[in-house]
Structures are given as C-alpha cells and as structure tokens.
Write a protein that holds these residues in place. Structure first.
Motif, PDB file in Angstrom:
ATOM      1  N   SER A  36      29.752  32.495  36.904  1.00  0.00           N
ATOM      2  CA  SER A  36      30.770  31.314  36.673  1.00  0.00           C
ATOM      3  C   SER A  36      32.205  31.855  36.731  1.00  0.00           C
ATOM      4  CB  SER A  36      30.424  30.647  35.516  1.00  0.00           C
ATOM      5  OG  SER A  36      30.866  31.086  34.286  1.00  0.00           O
ATOM      6  N   GLN A  37      32.352  33.016  36.134  1.00  0.00           N
ATOM      7  CA  GLN A  37      33.872  33.616  36.172  1.00  0.00           C
ATOM      8  C   GLN A  37      34.113  34.184  37.603  1.00  0.00           C
ATOM      9  OE1 GLN A  37      36.000  33.642  33.635  1.00  0.00           O
ATOM     10  NE2 GLN A  37      34.174  32.393  32.413  1.00  0.00           N
ATOM     11  N   GLN A  38      33.159  34.383  38.371  1.00  0.00           N
ATOM     12  CA  GLN A  38      33.328  34.964  39.848  1.00  0.00           C
ATOM     13  C   GLN A  38      33.817  33.765  40.696  1.00  0.00           C
ATOM     14  OE1 GLN A  38      29.655  37.073  40.245  1.00  0.00           O
ATOM     15  NE2 GLN A  38      30.677  39.297  40.186  1.00  0.00           N
ATOM     16  N   GLN A  39      32.792  32.464  40.345  1.00  0.00           N
ATOM     17  CA  GLN A  39      33.096  31.561  41.124  1.00  0.00           C
ATOM     18  C   GLN A  39      34.473  30.854  40.886  1.00  0.00           C
ATOM     19  OE1 GLN A  39      29.529  29.043  40.144  1.00  0.00           O
ATOM     20  NE2 GLN A  39      28.435  30.413  41.682  1.00  0.00           N
ATOM     21  N   ARG A  40      34.753  30.931  39.877  1.00  0.00           N
ATOM     22  CA  ARG A  40      36.400  30.378  39.353  1.00  0.00           C
ATOM     23  C   ARG A  40      37.311  31.120  39.909  1.00  0.00           C
ATOM     24  NH1 ARG A  40      39.552  31.196  35.514  1.00  0.00           N
ATOM     25  NH2 ARG A  40      38.285  32.287  34.182  1.00  0.00           N
ATOM     26  N   VAL A  41      37.084  32.567  39.813  1.00  0.00           N
ATOM     27  CA  VAL A  41      38.270  33.598  40.527  1.00  0.00           C
ATOM     28  C   VAL A  41      38.296  33.233  42.001  1.00  0.00           C
ATOM     29  CG1 VAL A  41      39.003  35.735  40.709  1.00  0.00           C
ATOM     30  CG2 VAL A  41      38.318  35.073  38.434  1.00  0.00           C
ATOM     31  N   THR A  42      37.269  33.166  42.712  1.00  0.00           N
ATOM     32  CA  THR A  42      37.161  32.785  44.001  1.00  0.00           C
ATOM     33  C   THR A  42      37.800  31.477  44.597  1.00  0.00           C
ATOM     34  OG1 THR A  42      35.094  33.950  44.147  1.00  0.00           O
ATOM     35  CG2 THR A  42      35.537  32.521  46.026  1.00  0.00           C
ATOM     36  N   GLY A  54      33.661  41.285  30.910  1.00  0.00           N
ATOM     37  CA  GLY A  54      35.251  41.837  31.047  1.00  0.00           C
ATOM     38  C   GLY A  54      35.378  42.877  32.060  1.00  0.00           C
ATOM     39  N   PHE A  55      36.344  43.328  32.296  1.00  0.00           N
ATOM     40  CA  PHE A  55      36.655  44.042  33.397  1.00  0.00           C
ATOM     41  C   PHE A  55      36.634  45.835  32.804  1.00  0.00           C
ATOM     42  CE2 PHE A  55      38.930  40.396  34.644  1.00  0.00           C
ATOM     43  CZ  PHE A  55      38.314  40.154  36.054  1.00  0.00           C
ATOM     44  N   THR A  56      36.264  46.726  33.567  1.00  0.00           N
ATOM     45  CA  THR A  56      36.387  47.977  33.360  1.00  0.00           C
ATOM     46  C   THR A  56      37.187  48.790  34.061  1.00  0.00           C
ATOM     47  OG1 THR A  56      34.579  48.429  35.127  1.00  0.00           O
ATOM     48  CG2 THR A  56      33.847  47.834  32.745  1.00  0.00           C
ATOM     49  N   GLY A  57      37.581  49.782  33.297  1.00  0.00           N
ATOM     50  CA  GLY A  57      38.435  50.774  34.088  1.00  0.00           C
ATOM     51  C   GLY A  57      39.916  50.590  34.343  1.00  0.00           C
ATOM     52  N   ARG A  58      40.548  50.968  35.351  1.00  0.00           N
ATOM     53  CA  ARG A  58      41.926  50.859  35.571  1.00  0.00           C
ATOM     54  C   ARG A  58      42.091  49.118  36.100  1.00  0.00           C
ATOM     55  NH1 ARG A  58      44.072  54.978  39.637  1.00  0.00           N
ATOM     56  NH2 ARG A  58      46.007  53.860  39.353  1.00  0.00           N
ATOM     57  N   VAL A  59      41.196  48.606  36.382  1.00  0.00           N
ATOM     58  CA  VAL A  59      41.562  47.324  36.812  1.00  0.00           C
ATOM     59  C   VAL A  59      41.645  46.436  35.639  1.00  0.00           C
ATOM     60  CG1 VAL A  59      40.369  47.334  39.142  1.00  0.00           C
ATOM     61  CG2 VAL A  59      39.058  46.679  37.099  1.00  0.00           C
ATOM     62  N   ALA A  60      41.154  46.824  34.497  1.00  0.00           N
ATOM     63  CA  ALA A  60      41.089  45.993  33.280  1.00  0.00           C
ATOM     64  C   ALA A  60      42.763  45.974  32.739  1.00  0.00           C
ATOM     65  CB  ALA A  60      40.556  46.782  31.776  1.00  0.00           C
ATOM     66  N   ARG A  61      43.553  46.719  32.945  1.00  0.00           N
ATOM     67  CA  ARG A  61      45.121  46.622  32.856  1.00  0.00           C
ATOM     68  C   ARG A  61      45.575  45.792  33.647  1.00  0.00           C
ATOM     69  NH1 ARG A  61      47.781  49.530  35.571  1.00  0.00           N
ATOM     70  NH2 ARG A  61      49.915  49.389  35.414  1.00  0.00           N
ATOM     71  N   ILE A  62      45.190  45.462  35.140  1.00  0.00           N
ATOM     72  CA  ILE A  62      45.793  44.473  35.935  1.00  0.00           C
ATOM     73  C   ILE A  62      45.426  43.204  35.472  1.00  0.00           C
ATOM     74  CG2 ILE A  62      45.457  43.817  38.333  1.00  0.00           C
ATOM     75  CD1 ILE A  62      45.244  46.761  39.110  1.00  0.00           C
ATOM     76  N   GLN A  84      46.236  37.767  32.771  1.00  0.00           N
ATOM     77  CA  GLN A  84      45.760  37.218  31.868  1.00  0.00           C
ATOM     78  C   GLN A  84      46.780  36.398  30.832  1.00  0.00           C
ATOM     79  OE1 GLN A  84      42.389  36.185  31.807  1.00  0.00           O
ATOM     80  NE2 GLN A  84      42.475  35.116  29.764  1.00  0.00           N
ATOM     81  N   TYR A  85      47.840  37.441  30.504  1.00  0.00           N
ATOM     82  CA  TYR A  85      48.332  37.146  29.561  1.00  0.00           C
ATOM     83  C   TYR A  85      49.969  36.700  30.068  1.00  0.00           C
ATOM     84  CZ  TYR A  85      44.933  38.425  26.334  1.00  0.00           C
ATOM     85  OH  TYR A  85      43.720  38.447  25.837  1.00  0.00           O
ATOM     86  N   GLY A  86      50.205  37.307  31.267  1.00  0.00           N
ATOM     87  CA  GLY A  86      51.577  36.901  31.856  1.00  0.00           C
ATOM     88  C   GLY A  86      52.467  38.179  31.336  1.00  0.00           C
ATOM     89  N   LEU A  87      52.074  39.384  31.271  1.00  0.00           N
ATOM     90  CA  LEU A  87      53.041  40.464  30.823  1.00  0.00           C
ATOM     91  C   LEU A  87      54.004  41.181  31.943  1.00  0.00           C
ATOM     92  CD1 LEU A  87      50.158  42.234  28.956  1.00  0.00           C
ATOM     93  CD2 LEU A  87      51.880  40.456  28.236  1.00  0.00           C
ATOM     94  N   LYS A  88      54.583  42.008  31.426  1.00  0.00           N
ATOM     95  CA  LYS A  88      55.603  42.613  32.363  1.00  0.00           C
ATOM     96  C   LYS A  88      54.737  44.167  32.973  1.00  0.00           C
ATOM     97  CE  LYS A  88      60.204  41.723  31.140  1.00  0.00           C
ATOM     98  NZ  LYS A  88      61.395  42.449  30.285  1.00  0.00           N
ATOM     99  N   ARG A  93      47.865  34.113  34.792  1.00  0.00           N
ATOM    100  CA  ARG A  93      46.780  33.571  35.677  1.00  0.00           C
ATOM    101  C   ARG A  93      45.556  33.788  34.855  1.00  0.00           C
ATOM    102  NH1 ARG A  93      50.270  36.282  39.345  1.00  0.00           N
ATOM    103  NH2 ARG A  93      51.066  34.609  40.829  1.00  0.00           N
ATOM    104  N   GLN A  94      44.754  32.964  34.178  1.00  0.00           N
ATOM    105  CA  GLN A  94      43.654  33.205  33.133  1.00  0.00           C
ATOM    106  C   GLN A  94      42.728  33.595  34.167  1.00  0.00           C
ATOM    107  OE1 GLN A  94      43.498  29.599  31.027  1.00  0.00           O
ATOM    108  NE2 GLN A  94      44.647  30.540  29.342  1.00  0.00           N
ATOM    109  N   VAL A  95      42.226  34.881  34.416  1.00  0.00           N
ATOM    110  CA  VAL A  95      41.233  35.486  35.086  1.00  0.00           C
ATOM    111  C   VAL A  95      39.970  35.166  34.398  1.00  0.00           C
ATOM    112  CG1 VAL A  95      40.423  37.610  36.324  1.00  0.00           C
ATOM    113  CG2 VAL A  95      42.852  37.311  35.930  1.00  0.00           C
ATOM    114  N   LEU A  96      39.851  35.493  32.945  1.00  0.00           N
ATOM    115  CA  LEU A  96      38.634  35.115  32.121  1.00  0.00           C
ATOM    116  C   LEU A  96      38.919  34.047  31.251  1.00  0.00           C
ATOM    117  CD1 LEU A  96      37.362  38.867  31.071  1.00  0.00           C
ATOM    118  CD2 LEU A  96      36.594  37.309  32.984  1.00  0.00           C
ATOM    119  N   GLY A  97      38.088  33.128  31.098  1.00  0.00           N
ATOM    120  CA  GLY A  97      38.144  32.331  29.876  1.00  0.00           C
ATOM    121  C   GLY A  97      36.835  31.216  30.056  1.00  0.00           C
ATOM    122  N   PHE A  98      36.627  30.404  29.201  1.00  0.00           N
ATOM    123  CA  PHE A  98      35.492  29.500  29.185  1.00  0.00           C
ATOM    124  C   PHE A  98      35.960  28.110  29.430  1.00  0.00           C
ATOM    125  CE2 PHE A  98      34.104  32.528  25.907  1.00  0.00           C
ATOM    126  CZ  PHE A  98      32.896  32.798  26.143  1.00  0.00           C
TER     127      PHE A  98
END
Length: 151
Positions: free
Chosen positions: A37-43, A96-104, A109-113, A128-133
C-alpha cells in the motif's frame, strides 16, 4: 487515542494467545500488505491524508545538453522492494527504508535541510510524507487480524 492504539488494545490480548510462529506469519503478512500500500501511494505521489506531494522546485536547465526529463515522478526507485523493506516477527511489524536512501526519505518525510549534491548550498525540502498510515491501512490490518484469528 489513535486508531492504531485502539487496534493494539483490542487485539493485544488475542495475539498473546497465539504461538510465536503464528504471530510471526501474521506479522509478515501484514508487513507485506503495508509495504504494497505504501508503494502504491508513493507511485500515486500522495501523502497519507490523500493530498498531492509538494511539486518539485523548478531548475535552471539551460546549460544541460541532451534529453531533459521534466515529468519524472519523485521516488520512483525509492519505492522498489530493494529499498523499501517490510519486516515482521512475533513482536513487531516494520516497513521502512534501508541504507543511504533512508536519509533521503527522512529529509523529505520531515521537510529537513540537506544538500542536493556535494558542495551545493543547504536547501530546505518541502515535506512529503513518504511513509504513513491511511485509514485504508488500518482497515487492512484489522481485516487481516480478523481473518487470521477466525481460521
């Protein structure tokens, strides 16, 4: 009290009665469904509240030669199974995300710098809330629990 907390309170006692192997199987099943469902929402480029992602900032591409892709969707590789992992064991479920993409993903997700590339100035990214219920995700969890418990 959130929907997930109510669901956990309701199903907690029932889940404790299950064998660890059955809980693990149920957790993996729920994790896979949530990842899907997260993949479909991101798509679909949507936040959990069904609003669209904030648009990308326009870039000056005058110096760039060759083919310019203007309408490429964000996070197209991030949503793949190699980066978006679903795990479940007898005690918890995680997507959740793994590796270097978790930082991206965390920056968006939180609108950081962050810096777009090494040596570039810091840029504040739009949230942009990449993950969420979503409400549908809570319903999927509830129906999967009921289906498993009524077997």
């Amino acid at each position: 009290m959130s929907d997930l907390q109510v669901l956990e309170d309701w199903a907690g006692a029932l889940l404790q009665r299950l064998e660890p192997q059955a809980r693990t199987q149920l957790a993996r099943n729920i994790a896979q469904q949530l990842r899907r469902s997260q993949q479909q929402r991101v798509t679909a480029q949507r936040n959990p509240d069904d609003s669209h992602y904030a648009a990308r900032k326009s870039r000056d591409l005058r110096g760039k030669q060759g083919r310019v892709q203007r309408k490429v969707k964000m996070f197209r590789k991030l949503r793949t199974g190699s980066y978006l992992k679903a795990r479940g064991d007898s005690n918890h479920v995680s997507v959740g995300f793994t590796g270097r993409v978790a930082r991206i993903a965390r920056v968006h997700q939180y609108g950081l710098k962050d810096r777009a590339e090494p040596g570039a100035p810091d840029v504040r990214y739009d949230q942009r809330q990449v993950l969420g219920f979503t409400a549908a995700d809570v319903d999927v969890i509830r129906t999967t629990l009921l289906a498993h418990l009524t077997k």
